[in-house]
Design an enzyme around this catalytic site. Structure first.
Site, PDB file in Angstrom:
ATOM      1  NE  ARG A 219      -4.359  -1.501   1.647  1.00 17.83           N
ATOM      2  CZ  ARG A 219      -5.291  -1.958   2.460  1.00 17.83           C
ATOM      3  NH1 ARG A 219      -5.124  -1.888   3.763  1.00 17.83           N
ATOM      4  NH2 ARG A 219      -6.401  -2.476   1.985  1.00 17.83           N
TER       5      ARG A 219
ATOM      6  CE  LYS B 183     -18.914 -12.030   8.258  1.00 16.82           C
ATOM      7  NZ  LYS B 183     -19.418 -10.760   8.821  1.00 16.82           N
TER       8      LYS B 183
ATOM      9  N   GLY C 212      -7.626  -7.541   0.520  1.00 20.19           N
ATOM     10  CA  GLY C 212      -6.386  -7.433   1.286  1.00 20.19           C
ATOM     11  C   GLY C 212      -5.698  -8.765   1.479  1.00 20.19           C
TER      12      GLY C 212
ATOM     13  N   GLY D 176     -12.601  -3.932   0.632  1.00 20.24           N
ATOM     14  CA  GLY D 176     -13.991  -3.521   0.819  1.00 20.24           C
ATOM     15  C   GLY D 176     -14.446  -2.554  -0.264  1.00 20.24           C
TER      16      GLY D 176
HETATM   17  P1  ADP Z   1      -9.923 -10.808   1.199  1.00 20.85           P
HETATM   18  O1  ADP Z   1      -9.254 -10.006   2.299  1.00 20.85           O
HETATM   19  O2  ADP Z   1      -8.974 -11.125   0.089  1.00 20.85           O
HETATM   20  O3  ADP Z   1     -11.202 -10.168   0.732  1.00 20.85           O
HETATM   21  P2  ADP Z   1     -11.265 -12.491   3.100  1.00 20.85           P
HETATM   22  O4  ADP Z   1     -10.930 -11.504   4.161  1.00 20.85           O
HETATM   23  O5  ADP Z   1     -12.666 -12.662   2.694  1.00 20.85           O
HETATM   24  O6  ADP Z   1     -10.337 -12.218   1.818  1.00 20.85           O
HETATM   25  O7  ADP Z   1     -10.799 -13.952   3.562  1.00 20.85           O
HETATM   26  C1  ADP Z   1      -9.473 -14.259   3.843  1.00 20.85           C
HETATM   27  C2  ADP Z   1      -9.394 -15.398   4.833  1.00 20.85           C
HETATM   28  O8  ADP Z   1     -10.205 -16.481   4.429  1.00 20.85           O
HETATM   29  C3  ADP Z   1      -7.990 -15.947   4.954  1.00 20.85           C
HETATM   30  O9  ADP Z   1      -7.452 -15.554   6.191  1.00 20.85           O
HETATM   31  C4  ADP Z   1      -8.189 -17.457   4.859  1.00 20.85           C
HETATM   32  O10 ADP Z   1      -7.485 -18.168   5.855  1.00 20.85           O
HETATM   33  C5  ADP Z   1      -9.677 -17.616   5.064  1.00 20.85           C
HETATM   34  N1  ADP Z   1     -10.201 -18.860   4.500  1.00 20.85           N
HETATM   35  C6  ADP Z   1     -10.094 -19.310   3.241  1.00 20.85           C
HETATM   36  N2  ADP Z   1     -10.640 -20.532   3.115  1.00 20.85           N
HETATM   37  C7  ADP Z   1     -11.092 -20.873   4.335  1.00 20.85           C
HETATM   38  C8  ADP Z   1     -11.745 -22.038   4.873  1.00 20.85           C
HETATM   39  N3  ADP Z   1     -12.030 -23.094   4.105  1.00 20.85           N
HETATM   40  N4  ADP Z   1     -12.064 -22.021   6.186  1.00 20.85           N
HETATM   41  C9  ADP Z   1     -11.769 -20.959   6.948  1.00 20.85           C
HETATM   42  N5  ADP Z   1     -11.163 -19.845   6.518  1.00 20.85           N
HETATM   43  C10 ADP Z   1     -10.827 -19.806   5.225  1.00 20.85           C
HETATM   44 MG    MG Z   2      -9.749  -9.795   4.417  1.00 20.47          MG
END
Ligand code: ADP
Ligand code: MG
Length: 400
Positions: free
Chosen positions: A37, A196, A354, A378
């Site tokens: 960043r 999520k 992120g 976000g």
């Molecule tokens: P981003 O920041 O790229 O938008 P998110 O914050 O939605 O992504 O999700 C990232 C997290 O999702 C990571 O820390 C990863 O460990 C978790 N994750 C991925 N697959 C699984 C799973 N099957 N069970 C639990 N957590 C998961």
């Molecule tokens: Mg995230």
């Protein structure tokens, strides 16, 4: 009206420019673990310096809840910024105190969120903080793409209080996101994962009519499997989203979108780096060694291969959310396979989020192997959901 860019601010020689950047970097024991960043803000800062301006940079870091907290100090960022610029950076610990006596071409203010007015729900409080920040400069440049979905003092009211324009990071982020929503080259694939489901369903809703394939991995895949009637053991499941997910599955079919839900998953005995694990068919997660206690932590090899094939054959790809718990080596293979396939796309490949950006870097991929790595998780998701973003509207952007 369209986005106001820096050239609309006129001659900047000798001017003081307050620049809202997003220096919300991950820190571990006071060390910056990913400076992406900070690097992303350099082109705008360089441009302003070349125009002869003094740069007064400001940002938030983490959630200090409106009070000073050394844990969330931007001091390490000031140092890193100075190294990257190859020039001194003057760090101001108590913004927005009078800085008229501060020397130097680049100034960084301490964490804006040490002041509760930055994120206040009360527009008057935000405006009062913004006017103090505005008093520091002649004009304002907004370049913290990661915060443009927030109506916060330094993002919104400050841009109203001074003549303002978007920096080059916001302009390039918008250009790419706009291509993903308006004029994507086909075939167009969207890969969603992460933790999520509820965070990402809005994106599915908005992009479903535009994409050719939608690939579901990460923690959210289990809500999809459950919606199809399968048992998912102790995996992540958002039961209150099942109806919505069923609706999307039906709509994908109507629209002729290839919705690809994993056929195999890596199931572990517990949520830990050293957990025992095995590959299970997605429709029989509980039939394995760990029974109903099994937790799905990655997509399986058959799914990885299929995802990689679809991604590499597409001409536009947007990926948000790791395919598994990539932070543990044993469950990083799916994320690695998708990242690798993205580097092979003949067209536009975009990584948003992120954790996804951190994942590709942690897995050893260079940023320049992707078409674009979005700095705002976000913000990019809300843009792709078709929402109006206050920090962009205040800069003249009204979408198309
Ligand atoms: P981003 O920041 O790229 O938008 P998110 O914050 O939605 O992504 O999700 C990232 C997290 O999702 C990571 O820390 C990863 O460990 C978790 N994750 C991925 N697959 C699984 C799973 N099957 N069970 C639990 N957590 C998961
Ligand atoms: Mg995230």
């Amino acid at each position: 009206m369209t986005l106001r860019t820096i050239d609309t601010l006129g001659d900047l020689e000798g001017k003081r420019v307050v620049v809202r950047v997003d220096f919300n970097v991950p820190l571990k024991d006071g060390e910056i673990t990913d400076d992406g960043r900070i690097r992303a803000a350099l082109p705008t800062i360089d441009l302003l310096l070349r125009k002869g301006a003094t740069v007064i940079a400001c940002s938030h870091l983490g959630r200090p809840d409106g009070e000073p907290n050394p844990k969330y100090s931007l001091a390490p960022v000031a140092q890193r910024l100075s190294e990257l610029l190859g020039a001194p950076v003057t760090f101001v610990e108590t913004p927005p105190a009078d800085i008229s006596s501060v020397e130097g071409d680049v100034v960084l203010l301490e964490n804006l969120r040490f002041d509760p007015r930055e994120t206040s729900k009360d527009a008057g409080e935000r405006a009062s903080f913004a006017s103090e920040l505005a008093a520091l400069g002649d004009v304002m440049v907004s370049d913290g793409f990661g915060v443009v979905h927030r109506k916060q003092a330094s993002v919104y009211e400050l841009a109203e209080a001074l003549p303002s324009a978007a920096g080059t990071l916001i302009a390039s982020e918008l250009e790419v996101l706009d291509r993903l929503t308006e004029t994507p080259e086909k075939p167009y694939a969207v890969v969603l994962g992460g933790s999520k489901v509820s965070d990402k369903l809005g994106v599915i809703d908005h992009l479903l009519p535009r994409v050719d394939s939608l690939l579901i991995g990460g923690g959210m895949l289990f809500t999809f499997l459950a919606a199809q009637g399968h048992k998912v053991g102790a995996s992540l499941l958002e039961a209150d989203q099942l109806d919505r997910v069923r609706e999307y599955i039906a709509r994908a079919e109507e629209l002729g979108v290839d919705l690809i839900v994993p056929t195999d998953v890596v199931v572990a005995s517990k949520f830990a780096a050293d957990a025992e694990h095995e590959v299970r068919p997605a429709d029989d997660i509980e039939g394995g060694a760990f029974g109903a206690a099994g937790i799905g932590l990655d997509i399986g090899p058959e799914t990885s291969a299929r995802f990689a094939e679809v991604v590499a054959a597409s001409r536009t790809v947007f990926w948000n959310g790791p395919m598994g718990v990539f932070e543990f080596d044993a469950f990083a293979a799916g994320t690695k396979a998708v990242a690798q396939a993205l580097t092979e796309v003949d067209g536009l490949s975009v990584v948003g989020g992120g954790d996804s950006a951190a994942a590709v870097r942690a897995l050893g991929f260079d940023d320049d192997r992707f078409g674009h790595i979005s700095t705002g998780g976000g913000a990019s998701l809300e843009f792709l959901e078709g929402k109006k973003l206050p920090g962009l509207e205040v800069l003249g952007w009204q979408g198309k």
